[in-house]
Design a protein around this motif. Structure first.
Motif, PDB file in Angstrom:
ATOM      1  N   GLY A  72       0.817  -1.214   0.000  1.00 18.93           N
ATOM      2  CA  GLY A  72       0.000   0.000   0.000  1.00 18.93           C
ATOM      3  C   GLY A  72       0.846   1.257   0.000  1.00 18.93           C
ATOM      4  N   VAL A  73       1.915   1.265   0.803  1.00 20.80           N
ATOM      5  CA  VAL A  73       2.819   2.418   0.839  1.00 20.80           C
ATOM      6  C   VAL A  73       3.526   2.578  -0.501  1.00 20.80           C
ATOM      7  N   GLY A  74       3.893   1.469  -1.135  1.00 28.79           N
ATOM      8  CA  GLY A  74       4.529   1.527  -2.449  1.00 28.79           C
ATOM      9  C   GLY A  74       3.605   2.113  -3.506  1.00 28.79           C
ATOM     10  N   VAL A  79       1.802   6.746  -6.913  1.00 32.92           N
ATOM     11  CA  VAL A  79       0.763   7.730  -7.245  1.00 32.92           C
ATOM     12  C   VAL A  79       1.264   9.143  -6.983  1.00 32.92           C
ATOM     13  N   ASN A  80       1.953   9.360  -5.881  1.00 31.84           N
ATOM     14  CA  ASN A  80       2.492  10.692  -5.583  1.00 31.84           C
ATOM     15  C   ASN A  80       3.529  11.110  -6.620  1.00 31.84           C
ATOM     16  N   LEU A  81       4.369  10.176  -7.075  1.00 28.17           N
ATOM     17  CA  LEU A  81       5.347  10.496  -8.112  1.00 28.17           C
ATOM     18  C   LEU A  81       4.661  10.873  -9.420  1.00 28.17           C
ATOM     19  N   LEU A  82       3.626  10.118  -9.780  1.00 25.19           N
ATOM     20  CA  LEU A  82       2.930  10.406 -11.030  1.00 25.19           C
ATOM     21  C   LEU A  82       2.189  11.738 -10.978  1.00 25.19           C
TER      22      LEU A  82
END
Length: 94
Positions: A72-74, A79-82
């Protein structure tokens, strides 16, 4: 100079009194339900408990939970990077 007084206690009344009463009832209901479930779990066991199978099962469950949390953290990180790459277009900046 003006004398300023600060108070840690709020003197304004809450806007929603029904919310305060409902949350008190919800807390009591959750506490009662939790206590009841714990009592049923403790007194519902009959006979001896095999500790080796319990420990094996607990380790398996904990490994699964840790893997799921890591996954989940991965996914959250990807998502944050994208989301950050959307602001890199210099042509869109003014």
């Amino acid at each position: 100079m003006e004398n300023l007084t600060f108070s840690a206690v709020s003197t304004t009344a809450p806007k929603h009194r029904w919310l305060k009463k409902g949350s008190k009832f919800a807390k009591k209901a959750v506490l009662s339900l939790t206590t009841l479930c714990c009592m049923v779990a403790m007194f519902g066991t009959t006979g001896e408990v095999d500790t080796s199978s319990f420990i094996t099962t607990a380790c398996t469950v904990l490994k699964s939970v840790i893997c799921l949390i890591g996954g989940g953290v991965g996914v959250w990180g990807v998502v944050n990077l994208l989301e950050g790459y959307g602001n890199d277009n210099r042509a869109m900046r003014s």
